[in-house]
Scaffold this active site. Structure first.
Site, PDB file in Angstrom:
ATOM      1  N   GLY A  15      -2.060 -46.865  36.199  1.00 17.41           N
ATOM      2  CA  GLY A  15      -1.746 -47.286  37.570  1.00 17.41           C
ATOM      3  C   GLY A  15      -2.008 -48.781  37.732  1.00 17.41           C
ATOM      4  O   GLY A  15      -3.035 -49.275  37.281  1.00 17.41           O
ATOM      5  N   ARG A  76       2.554 -45.048  32.259  1.00 16.36           N
ATOM      6  CA  ARG A  76       1.634 -44.063  31.668  1.00 16.36           C
ATOM      7  C   ARG A  76       2.411 -43.447  30.505  1.00 16.36           C
ATOM      8  O   ARG A  76       3.316 -42.653  30.722  1.00 16.36           O
ATOM      9  CB  ARG A  76       1.264 -42.992  32.695  1.00 16.36           C
ATOM     10  CG  ARG A  76       0.578 -43.552  33.950  1.00 16.36           C
ATOM     11  CD  ARG A  76       0.080 -42.395  34.815  1.00 16.36           C
ATOM     12  NE  ARG A  76      -0.218 -42.820  36.179  1.00 16.36           N
ATOM     13  CZ  ARG A  76      -1.384 -43.334  36.552  1.00 16.36           C
ATOM     14  NH1 ARG A  76      -2.340 -43.532  35.688  1.00 16.36           N
ATOM     15  NH2 ARG A  76      -1.590 -43.672  37.819  1.00 16.36           N
ATOM     16  N   ASP A 107      -9.245 -45.280  32.197  1.00 16.18           N
ATOM     17  CA  ASP A 107      -9.820 -44.482  31.105  1.00 16.18           C
ATOM     18  C   ASP A 107      -8.778 -43.911  30.139  1.00 16.18           C
ATOM     19  O   ASP A 107      -9.024 -43.840  28.937  1.00 16.18           O
ATOM     20  CB  ASP A 107     -10.755 -43.392  31.650  1.00 16.18           C
ATOM     21  CG  ASP A 107     -10.089 -42.506  32.675  1.00 16.18           C
ATOM     22  OD1 ASP A 107      -8.938 -42.790  33.052  1.00 16.18           O
ATOM     23  OD2 ASP A 107     -10.711 -41.527  33.100  1.00 16.18           O
ATOM     24  N   THR A 130      -8.269 -50.686  37.512  1.00 17.73           N
ATOM     25  CA  THR A 130      -7.898 -49.492  38.287  1.00 17.73           C
ATOM     26  C   THR A 130      -8.550 -49.600  39.658  1.00 17.73           C
ATOM     27  O   THR A 130      -9.699 -50.051  39.754  1.00 17.73           O
ATOM     28  CB  THR A 130      -8.351 -48.176  37.616  1.00 17.73           C
ATOM     29  OG1 THR A 130      -8.319 -47.124  38.589  1.00 17.73           O
ATOM     30  CG2 THR A 130      -9.766 -48.239  37.064  1.00 17.73           C
ATOM     31  N   ASP A 132      -9.603 -47.227  41.272  1.00 19.18           N
ATOM     32  CA  ASP A 132     -10.509 -46.091  41.480  1.00 19.18           C
ATOM     33  C   ASP A 132     -11.991 -46.384  41.234  1.00 19.18           C
ATOM     34  O   ASP A 132     -12.852 -45.620  41.668  1.00 19.18           O
ATOM     35  CB  ASP A 132     -10.104 -44.918  40.579  1.00 19.18           C
ATOM     36  CG  ASP A 132      -8.813 -44.260  41.023  1.00 19.18           C
ATOM     37  OD1 ASP A 132      -8.326 -44.602  42.111  1.00 19.18           O
ATOM     38  OD2 ASP A 132      -8.304 -43.412  40.285  1.00 19.18           O
ATOM     39  N   ASP A 134     -13.616 -45.929  38.567  1.00 22.72           N
ATOM     40  CA  ASP A 134     -14.201 -44.751  37.913  1.00 22.72           C
ATOM     41  C   ASP A 134     -14.449 -44.967  36.421  1.00 22.72           C
ATOM     42  O   ASP A 134     -14.286 -44.042  35.625  1.00 22.72           O
ATOM     43  CB  ASP A 134     -13.284 -43.532  38.126  1.00 22.72           C
ATOM     44  CG  ASP A 134     -11.889 -43.752  37.581  1.00 22.72           C
ATOM     45  OD1 ASP A 134     -11.533 -44.906  37.269  1.00 22.72           O
ATOM     46  OD2 ASP A 134     -11.137 -42.774  37.464  1.00 22.72           O
ATOM     47  N   ARG A 176      -8.193 -39.497  42.488  1.00 24.11           N
ATOM     48  CA  ARG A 176      -7.921 -38.144  41.975  1.00 24.11           C
ATOM     49  C   ARG A 176      -9.215 -37.467  41.546  1.00 24.11           C
ATOM     50  O   ARG A 176      -9.456 -36.317  41.829  1.00 24.11           O
ATOM     51  CB  ARG A 176      -6.996 -38.276  40.768  1.00 24.11           C
ATOM     52  CG  ARG A 176      -5.805 -37.405  40.828  1.00 24.11           C
ATOM     53  CD  ARG A 176      -4.926 -37.552  39.619  1.00 24.11           C
ATOM     54  NE  ARG A 176      -5.101 -38.794  38.880  1.00 24.11           N
ATOM     55  CZ  ARG A 176      -4.122 -39.467  38.287  1.00 24.11           C
ATOM     56  NH1 ARG A 176      -2.896 -39.043  38.389  1.00 24.11           N
ATOM     57  NH2 ARG A 176      -4.363 -40.564  37.605  1.00 24.11           N
ATOM     58  N   ALA A 191     -16.546 -44.005  59.242  1.00 26.54           N
ATOM     59  CA  ALA A 191     -16.054 -42.614  59.308  1.00 26.54           C
ATOM     60  C   ALA A 191     -17.184 -41.659  59.703  1.00 26.54           C
ATOM     61  O   ALA A 191     -18.347 -41.900  59.399  1.00 26.54           O
ATOM     62  CB  ALA A 191     -15.506 -42.209  57.945  1.00 26.54           C
TER      63      ALA A 191
HETATM   64  O1  F6P Z   1      -5.624 -44.144  38.813  1.00 25.57           O
HETATM   65  C1  F6P Z   1      -5.286 -44.850  39.954  1.00 25.57           C
HETATM   66  C2  F6P Z   1      -4.550 -43.995  40.931  1.00 25.57           C
HETATM   67  O2  F6P Z   1      -4.165 -44.842  41.970  1.00 25.57           O
HETATM   68  C3  F6P Z   1      -5.267 -42.749  41.453  1.00 25.57           C
HETATM   69  O3  F6P Z   1      -6.185 -43.007  42.482  1.00 25.57           O
HETATM   70  C4  F6P Z   1      -4.127 -41.904  41.907  1.00 25.57           C
HETATM   71  O4  F6P Z   1      -4.489 -40.564  41.947  1.00 25.57           O
HETATM   72  C5  F6P Z   1      -3.092 -42.166  40.861  1.00 25.57           C
HETATM   73  O5  F6P Z   1      -3.361 -43.464  40.365  1.00 25.57           O
HETATM   74  C6  F6P Z   1      -1.661 -42.080  41.322  1.00 25.57           C
HETATM   75  O6  F6P Z   1      -0.835 -42.298  40.234  1.00 25.57           O
HETATM   76  P1  F6P Z   1       0.733 -42.437  40.300  1.00 25.57           P
HETATM   77  O7  F6P Z   1       1.064 -43.749  40.918  1.00 25.57           O
HETATM   78  O8  F6P Z   1       1.176 -42.370  38.881  1.00 25.57           O
HETATM   79  O9  F6P Z   1       1.214 -41.305  41.153  1.00 25.57           O
END
Ligand code: F6P
Length: 328
Positions: A15, A76, A107, A130, A132, A134, A176, A191
């Site tokens: 991503g 990907r 990752d 990323t 995320d 993560d 995710r 929130a």
């Molecule tokens: O890994 C980064 C991310 O933005 C995640 O948070 C998300 O779930 C995913 O990519 C979405 O991927 P795509 O753009 O391939 O649907």
């Protein structure tokens, strides 16, 4: 310093994330500084398989530090998961006389890179790119800070309308497998509840908590829900459950989606990406491989790929406590 490396390739994979361009720029210019040649690989690991290469000089990365997305495009690659795909990639690297590679990604990209290093004894270092956040061993990943700012700006706007109508908004954010965006943006945007994949609050507790906050005088509410949250099948099903069990509010859903991946990178992401990009070339010249260049306590660190991609995402429990206290 190793004298063997003369030509370095760089790619972005997985991503896209704001700040990837700043990282590419830093790698390219660092190569120029050290009098090395630099090659851009388009469309990530898939471009490696297809030999989609282009020479990059310091001027070919002008005016991109401020741009979101990635100049090199991203993908990907399923084919890179196969031995045949990786063999093609190695052949292309050999033919283009590339001595080392910088992979900017998450990752999945690091896992593929690590296998490739083992199979072909080829030097690769990674930069965590990323939204995320993560990845183990780095406090921040490139793009995370910008994504957080995008999310809180969006939730601030949602709050205006939520408040005008006394509504409850469920706002889905990316992640995710990781709740970092939800937790930090949730705190930043005030929130009431934050639902993350790492912790299952349970539907009943969510309802009691929302009832409590209504009783305490709150007229509207924002619940931030990470994409990978386990509490319901999906955010729309969760909204339906809340509608059926809570009369106090009108319930609405907003899915922020890919807006979180775009936009001009924040200053933090630009500086981080620049530091990591320079760190990648330094590491390769020092003979390092099979590592991610990360940041810890504001210092550049080298983290073995095996560590970076290890295990579950860890959430700072102190942040959960802070979120609970300030939403009382
Ligand atoms: O890994 C980064 C991310 O933005 C995640 O948070 C998300 O779930 C995913 O990519 C979405 O991927 P795509 O753009 O391939 O649907």
């Amino acid at each position: 310093m190793s004298t063997k490396i003369k030509r370095i390739a760089v790619l972005t994979s997985g991503g896209d994330a704001p700040g990837m361009n700043a990282a590419i720029r830093a790698v390219v210019r660092s190569c120029a500084y050290h009098k090395l040649e630099c090659v851009g690989v388009f469309r990530g690991l898939q471009g490696l398989i297809e030999g989609d290469f282009k020479e990059l000089g310091p001027r070919s990365v002008k005016n991109i530090i401020n741009r979101g997305g990635t100049l090199l495009k991203s993908a990907r690659s399923q084919e890179f998961r196969t031995k045949e795909g990786r063999e093609k990639a190695y052949k292309n690297l050999q033919e283009a006389q590339i001595d080392a590679l910088v992979v900017i990604g998450g990752d999945g990209s690091f896992t593929g890179s690590s296998i490739f290093i083992e199979e072909f004894d080829f030097p690769i270092v990674g930069l965590p790119g990323t939204i995320d956040n993560d990845i183990n061993g780095t406090d921040y990943t490139i793009g995370y800070d910008t994504a957080l700012n995008t999310v809180i700006e969006a939730i601030d706007k949602i709050r205006d309308t939520a408040n005008s109508h006394n509504r409850l908004f469920l706002v889905e954010v990316m992640g995710r497998d990781a709740g970092d965006i939800a937790l930090n943006a949730g705190i930043g945007a005030g929130a009431e509840e934050i639902l993350i994949p790492e912790q299952n609050l349970g539907k009943e507790r969510l309802i009691s908590s929302l009832k409590r906050s209504k009783k305490s005088g709150k007229s509207s509410s924002i619940v931030v829900v990470a994409e990978g949250d386990q509490i319901g099948k999906n955010i729309f099903e969760l909204a339906e459950y809340i509608r059926q069990n809570l009369d106090e509010y009108e319930v609405k859903v907003t899915v922020l989606g890919h807006i979180q991946r775009g936009g001009s990178p924040s200053c933090y992401d630009r500086v981080l990406a620049s530091r990591l990009g320079v760190g990648a070339v330094d590491a390769l010249l020092a003979g390092k491989r099979d590592i991610m260049i990360g940041i810890s306590h504001n210092k550049i660190v080298h983290v073995p790929f095996s560590e970076a991609i290890k295990g579950e995402n860890e959430i700072d429990l102190d942040l959960i406590r802070v979120a609970d206290i300030i939403s009382v």
